[in-house]
Design a protein around this motif. Structure first.
Motif, mmCIF file in Angstrom:
data_model
loop_
_atom_site.group_PDB
_atom_site.id
_atom_site.type_symbol
_atom_site.label_atom_id
_atom_site.label_comp_id
_atom_site.label_asym_id
_atom_site.label_seq_id
_atom_site.Cartn_x
_atom_site.Cartn_y
_atom_site.Cartn_z
ATOM 1 N N LYS A 147 4.789 9.781 5.442
ATOM 2 C CA LYS A 147 4.673 10.227 3.987
ATOM 3 C C LYS A 147 3.595 9.845 3.454
ATOM 4 O O LYS A 147 3.073 10.790 2.705
ATOM 5 C CB LYS A 147 6.067 9.315 3.240
ATOM 6 C CG LYS A 147 7.280 9.871 3.566
ATOM 7 C CD LYS A 147 8.219 8.947 2.979
ATOM 8 C CE LYS A 147 9.849 9.737 2.992
ATOM 9 N NZ LYS A 147 10.062 10.689 2.146
ATOM 10 N N ARG A 148 2.624 9.001 3.882
ATOM 11 C CA ARG A 148 1.368 8.714 3.042
ATOM 12 C C ARG A 148 0.386 9.743 3.612
ATOM 13 O O ARG A 148 -0.265 10.225 2.984
ATOM 14 C CB ARG A 148 1.069 7.104 3.598
ATOM 15 C CG ARG A 148 -0.314 7.031 3.103
ATOM 16 C CD ARG A 148 -1.144 5.831 3.872
ATOM 17 N NE ARG A 148 -1.000 6.168 5.459
ATOM 18 C CZ ARG A 148 -1.212 5.261 6.451
ATOM 19 N NH1 ARG A 148 -0.980 3.896 6.206
ATOM 20 N NH2 ARG A 148 -1.180 5.673 7.528
ATOM 21 N N ASP A 149 0.524 10.061 4.852
ATOM 22 C CA ASP A 149 -0.463 10.925 5.549
ATOM 23 C C ASP A 149 -0.114 12.153 4.992
ATOM 24 O O ASP A 149 -1.042 13.099 4.554
ATOM 25 C CB ASP A 149 -0.342 10.878 7.089
ATOM 26 C CG ASP A 149 -1.083 9.601 7.352
ATOM 27 O OD1 ASP A 149 -1.603 8.862 6.621
ATOM 28 O OD2 ASP A 149 -0.805 9.245 8.580
ATOM 29 N N ASP A 168 0.782 -1.324 -0.124
ATOM 30 C CA ASP A 168 -0.111 0.003 0.046
ATOM 31 C C ASP A 168 0.854 1.280 0.006
ATOM 32 O O ASP A 168 0.390 2.297 -0.272
ATOM 33 C CB ASP A 168 -0.855 0.061 1.353
ATOM 34 C CG ASP A 168 -1.828 -1.006 1.208
ATOM 35 O OD1 ASP A 168 -2.047 -1.637 0.171
ATOM 36 O OD2 ASP A 168 -2.464 -1.354 2.374
ATOM 37 N N GLU A 180 3.921 6.015 7.219
ATOM 38 C CA GLU A 180 2.859 6.396 7.575
ATOM 39 C C GLU A 180 2.638 8.139 7.516
ATOM 40 O O GLU A 180 1.939 8.510 6.980
ATOM 41 C CB GLU A 180 2.311 5.888 8.861
ATOM 42 C CG GLU A 180 1.849 4.521 9.022
ATOM 43 C CD GLU A 180 1.766 4.054 10.526
ATOM 44 O OE1 GLU A 180 1.066 3.127 10.607
ATOM 45 O OE2 GLU A 180 2.275 4.611 11.280
ATOM 46 N N ARG A 228 0.855 13.210 2.046
ATOM 47 C CA ARG A 228 0.233 13.218 0.845
ATOM 48 C C ARG A 228 -1.359 13.649 0.798
ATOM 49 O O ARG A 228 -2.130 14.293 -0.055
ATOM 50 C CB ARG A 228 0.488 12.055 -0.275
ATOM 51 C CG ARG A 228 1.619 11.953 -0.506
ATOM 52 C CD ARG A 228 1.716 10.982 -1.508
ATOM 53 N NE ARG A 228 3.172 10.781 -2.040
ATOM 54 C CZ ARG A 228 4.259 10.178 -1.372
ATOM 55 N NH1 ARG A 228 3.817 9.427 -0.033
ATOM 56 N NH2 ARG A 228 5.394 10.074 -1.443
ATOM 57 N N LYS A 229 -2.019 13.409 1.663
ATOM 58 C CA LYS A 229 -3.377 13.351 1.979
ATOM 59 C C LYS A 229 -3.938 14.826 2.452
ATOM 60 O O LYS A 229 -5.014 15.116 2.370
ATOM 61 C CB LYS A 229 -3.997 12.506 3.204
ATOM 62 C CG LYS A 229 -3.964 11.184 2.639
ATOM 63 C CD LYS A 229 -4.543 10.130 3.760
ATOM 64 C CE LYS A 229 -4.330 8.672 3.330
ATOM 65 N NZ LYS A 229 -4.543 7.847 4.260
ATOM 66 N N LEU A 230 -2.722 15.580 2.954
ATOM 67 C CA LEU A 230 -3.153 17.111 3.254
ATOM 68 C C LEU A 230 -3.562 18.020 1.853
ATOM 69 O O LEU A 230 -2.993 17.592 0.907
ATOM 70 C CB LEU A 230 -1.705 17.610 3.899
ATOM 71 C CG LEU A 230 -1.361 17.018 5.293
ATOM 72 C CD1 LEU A 230 0.042 17.724 5.762
ATOM 73 C CD2 LEU A 230 -2.409 17.509 6.390
ATOM 74 N N PRO A 231 -4.567 18.788 2.259
ATOM 75 C CA PRO A 231 -4.825 19.638 1.306
ATOM 76 C C PRO A 231 -3.705 20.588 0.737
ATOM 77 O O PRO A 231 -2.868 20.927 1.509
ATOM 78 C CB PRO A 231 -5.873 20.692 1.633
ATOM 79 C CG PRO A 231 -5.990 20.203 3.015
ATOM 80 C CD PRO A 231 -4.886 19.066 3.564
ATOM 81 N N ASP A 232 -3.558 21.031 -0.560
ATOM 82 C CA ASP A 232 -2.462 21.665 -1.149
ATOM 83 C C ASP A 232 -2.460 22.925 -0.391
ATOM 84 O O ASP A 232 -3.427 23.636 -0.086
ATOM 85 C CB ASP A 232 -2.708 22.057 -2.560
ATOM 86 C CG ASP A 232 -2.628 20.843 -3.518
ATOM 87 O OD1 ASP A 232 -1.874 20.014 -3.076
ATOM 88 O OD2 ASP A 232 -2.976 20.826 -4.620
#
Length: 113
Positions: free
Chosen positions: A95-97, A64, A93, A99-103
């Motif tokens: 790095k993955r999380d 994942d 985790e 990427r989920k932050l808004p621009d």
């Protein structure tokens, strides 16, 4: 010649880490934790169980995570130290999380205004 061999070892370890959960020798870290030299007082068996649990999570979620992140986090967590599965999992985790932050997301933006 030695530096070339070291570079080849690092590259091959990185490639292996990108393909499957790498083997990390947690013995030195758990012995250091049990001795209290890491600033954390944890008994050896408890440390090993915690690291084995982190490895189990990595095994389940390995594919994942992005291959680039797997290699990067492995290098980061094992450069200069044996590393731990907990550190590797935490890095992946984060790095993955991230990427989920808004621009343009900034900590504290809009608070108190």
């Amino acid at each position: 010649m030695k530096s070339l061999l070291a570079l080849l070892f690092i590259v091959s370890a990185t490639i292996a880490a990108a393909q499957s959960v790498p083997a990390i020798d947690i013995g030195p870290t758990c012995r250091a934790a049990a001795a209290g030299s890491t600033g954390v007082n944890q008994d050896y068996d408890s440390c090993r169980k915690s690291e084995e649990a982190a490895r189990d999570i990595l095994v389940q979620q390995w594919n994942d995570f992005l291959a680039a992140d797997r290699g990067s986090c492995f290098r980061l967590t094992t450069t200069g130290t044996p590393g731990t599965y907990t550190e590797l999992l935490t890095c992946l985790e984060m790095k993955r999380d991230a990427r989920k932050l808004p621009d343009g997301a900034t900590v504290g933006r809009g608070l108190g205004r």
